[in-house]
Design a protein around this motif. Sequence first.
Motif, short mmCIF file in Angstrom:
data_model
loop_
_atom_site.label_atom_id
_atom_site.label_comp_id
_atom_site.label_asym_id
_atom_site.label_seq_id
_atom_site.Cartn_x
_atom_site.Cartn_y
_atom_site.Cartn_z
N LEU A 170 44.96 97.94 35.68
CA LEU A 170 43.22 97.40 36.38
C LEU A 170 42.95 98.59 34.61
O LEU A 170 41.40 98.13 34.10
CB LEU A 170 43.07 98.05 37.37
N ALA A 171 43.16 99.96 34.53
CA ALA A 171 42.49 100.17 33.65
C ALA A 171 42.81 100.12 32.22
O ALA A 171 42.07 100.43 31.54
CB ALA A 171 42.99 101.61 33.79
N SER A 172 44.02 98.99 32.28
CA SER A 172 43.96 98.86 30.69
C SER A 172 43.27 97.28 30.37
O SER A 172 43.37 97.03 29.43
CB SER A 172 45.68 98.50 30.76
N ILE A 173 42.92 96.74 31.30
CA ILE A 173 42.37 95.27 30.77
C ILE A 173 40.77 95.13 29.69
O ILE A 173 41.29 94.33 28.79
CB ILE A 173 41.58 94.64 32.16
N LYS A 174 41.01 97.12 29.64
CA LYS A 174 39.39 96.60 28.91
C LYS A 174 40.75 96.56 27.39
O LYS A 174 39.07 96.80 26.04
CB LYS A 174 39.09 98.21 29.24
N THR A 175 41.45 96.89 26.88
CA THR A 175 41.96 97.05 26.22
C THR A 175 42.56 95.38 25.21
O THR A 175 43.27 95.13 24.22
CB THR A 175 43.43 97.71 25.60
N LEU A 176 41.77 94.19 26.33
CA LEU A 176 42.27 93.01 25.75
C LEU A 176 40.91 92.29 25.63
O LEU A 176 40.36 91.79 25.67
CB LEU A 176 42.87 92.18 27.21
N PRO A 177 40.86 92.04 23.87
CA PRO A 177 39.74 91.37 23.30
C PRO A 177 39.33 90.14 23.89
O PRO A 177 38.41 89.96 24.41
CB PRO A 177 39.64 90.95 22.30
N MET A 178 40.15 89.30 24.45
CA MET A 178 39.77 87.74 25.24
C MET A 178 39.56 88.20 27.13
O MET A 178 38.51 87.61 27.28
CB MET A 178 40.18 87.43 25.41
N ALA A 179 39.55 89.45 27.41
CA ALA A 179 39.14 89.46 29.45
C ALA A 179 37.52 90.80 28.99
O ALA A 179 37.42 91.73 28.20
CB ALA A 179 39.88 90.82 29.70
N ASP A 180 36.94 89.95 29.70
CA ASP A 180 35.86 90.86 30.15
C ASP A 180 36.05 91.51 31.20
O ASP A 180 36.38 91.73 32.62
CB ASP A 180 34.86 89.80 30.67
N PRO A 181 36.15 93.47 31.01
CA PRO A 181 36.56 94.52 31.85
C PRO A 181 35.15 94.47 32.98
O PRO A 181 35.79 95.45 34.09
CB PRO A 181 36.31 95.65 30.48
N ASP A 182 34.43 93.41 33.08
CA ASP A 182 33.25 93.95 34.74
C ASP A 182 33.12 93.06 34.95
O ASP A 182 32.62 92.72 35.62
CB ASP A 182 31.69 93.99 33.65
N ARG A 183 34.66 91.99 35.23
CA ARG A 183 34.71 90.97 35.89
C ARG A 183 35.51 90.81 36.23
O ARG A 183 36.94 90.42 35.74
CB ARG A 183 34.38 89.54 35.41
N ILE A 184 36.17 91.62 37.27
CA ILE A 184 37.87 92.15 37.58
C ILE A 184 37.56 92.15 39.01
O ILE A 184 37.79 92.37 39.76
CB ILE A 184 38.44 93.10 37.20
N GLY A 185 38.95 90.55 39.47
CA GLY A 185 39.20 90.52 40.82
C GLY A 185 40.41 91.24 40.94
O GLY A 185 41.38 90.93 40.30
N ARG A 334 34.31 83.11 41.23
CA ARG A 334 33.08 82.96 41.07
C ARG A 334 31.90 83.23 41.34
O ARG A 334 31.50 83.16 40.56
CB ARG A 334 33.22 81.20 40.96
N ARG A 335 31.58 83.20 42.80
CA ARG A 335 30.54 83.50 43.71
C ARG A 335 30.55 85.26 43.02
O ARG A 335 29.58 85.95 43.03
CB ARG A 335 30.65 83.53 45.16
N HIS A 336 31.66 86.28 42.88
CA HIS A 336 31.25 87.06 43.33
C HIS A 336 32.01 87.94 40.93
O HIS A 336 31.89 88.70 41.01
CB HIS A 336 32.41 88.11 43.82
N LEU A 337 32.15 87.70 40.46
CA LEU A 337 32.49 87.70 39.14
C LEU A 337 31.78 86.51 38.18
O LEU A 337 32.20 86.25 38.01
CB LEU A 337 33.90 87.36 39.02
N LYS A 338 30.25 86.58 38.32
CA LYS A 338 29.73 85.32 37.70
C LYS A 338 29.31 86.22 35.93
O LYS A 338 29.09 87.95 36.03
CB LYS A 338 27.90 85.68 38.38
#
Length: 338
Positions: A170-185, A334-338
Motif C-alpha cells: 500500500l505504501a509503495s503505490i505512490k511509486t507507480l506513475p499511472m496510479a492515483d495514491p489518493d484513491r486506493i481500495g 466507484r462511490r468511495h474512490l471518486k
Amino acid sequence: MWKWVVGALLITAISFGGYLYFQHTYSLSIVSPIGKFLEKPLDKYTIERLSRRVFAGSQIVFDEPVATTSGYTVYQFYFLSENKRVTGLAHVPAGASAENKKPVIVQFRGYVDREKYAAGEGTRRSAEVFAKNGFISLAPDFLGYGGSASPSADIFEERFETYTTGLNLLASIKTLPMADPDRIGVWGHSNGGQIALTVLEVSSGRAGSRSAGQKPYPTTLWAPVSKPFPYSILYYTDDAKDHGKMLRRELAKFENDYDAEQYSLINYLDRIAAPLQIHQGTADDAVPKKWSDELVKVLKEKKKDVDYFVYPGADHNMVGAWNTVVSRDIAFFRRHLK
C-alpha cells in the motif's frame, strides 16, 4: 575540633557520592543491556506496535506484459517488503498513464497450497473485471509464493509477514506513475479478509490519533476469516496431515512467550476507519455464515460504516452470486474512490 568534623563529613559525602555514581554506572552497564533482551522477536508484530510504525514501501517494478487485451494489460511485478522481494500480478486498465491516473484496488487472496499456486490465483477473475471498469488491480503473491523470497521459518512470523507485506505494498503505490495514491481500495477473500481487516486496523493508526500517511482504505470482504487468533487457524487444522499436532505444539511455545490477544484482530475493530462492504454465502463450507454475522454485529455496535450482503446458496467463492457480488464491489469502489 570543628575542622575535624567538617573533614569527616566531606569524606563521607564524597564516599557516598562515589557509591551512587558506581551504582548508576553499574546499573547502566548491566541492567540496560539485559533490558534490551526483553524485546522478543515477535513483539514487533503486535497490532499496537505495527500501528506505530511508518511503512515507507519501495519502488514497484513491472516486468514485461504477460497478456494484453482491449481493456487491460497484465504484468508481473515486484517490490520489497522488509528487504524481501515480493512478486505479484497487476491488471492495468487501457489508457492508464501519468496524465490519466487510475484508482487502485489491492487484492489479498485466501489460502492456497504452495504446490497448486500460480500468480493471480484467487484474484485473477475479479481483477479482470476491475481492470475493465477502470481500476488498477495489484495482487501480491506473498512470501514463499510465485517468485517471492522465502518467508520466516517461524510459522507465526510467516503469518504476521502477510500484514507487513500488505502494508508495504500500500505504501509503495505512490511509486507507480499511472496510479492515483489518493484513491486506493482493498479487497480481501477468506484468509485475505483476515489480512485486510488487520491492515485496516494498523493503517488507521492508534484509536483517536491517525499518523500522517495513514488512510482509511475503502474495503470489500468476501467471506472473511474473522475469528480471534489463534482460534482462526486452529479451526482449520482438521485439513492438516497431522491434524494440527505440530501447530498446537508451536502454539504452546508461542503463548508461553507472547500474549495472543495482542495479535488478534477482533480486539482492535474499533480502530477501523474505512467503509466496509461484506459478502457472505449461506452454502460456504470454509467460513461459517455465523462468523460474518457476528463480525457485522460488532462493527455496527461500534458505529462502523458497513454494508452486509448474504447470498442464499452461494459458496465460499461466491459461486451462485458471483456477478452480483462483483457488480456491488464496482459500485462500492466507484462511490468511495471518486
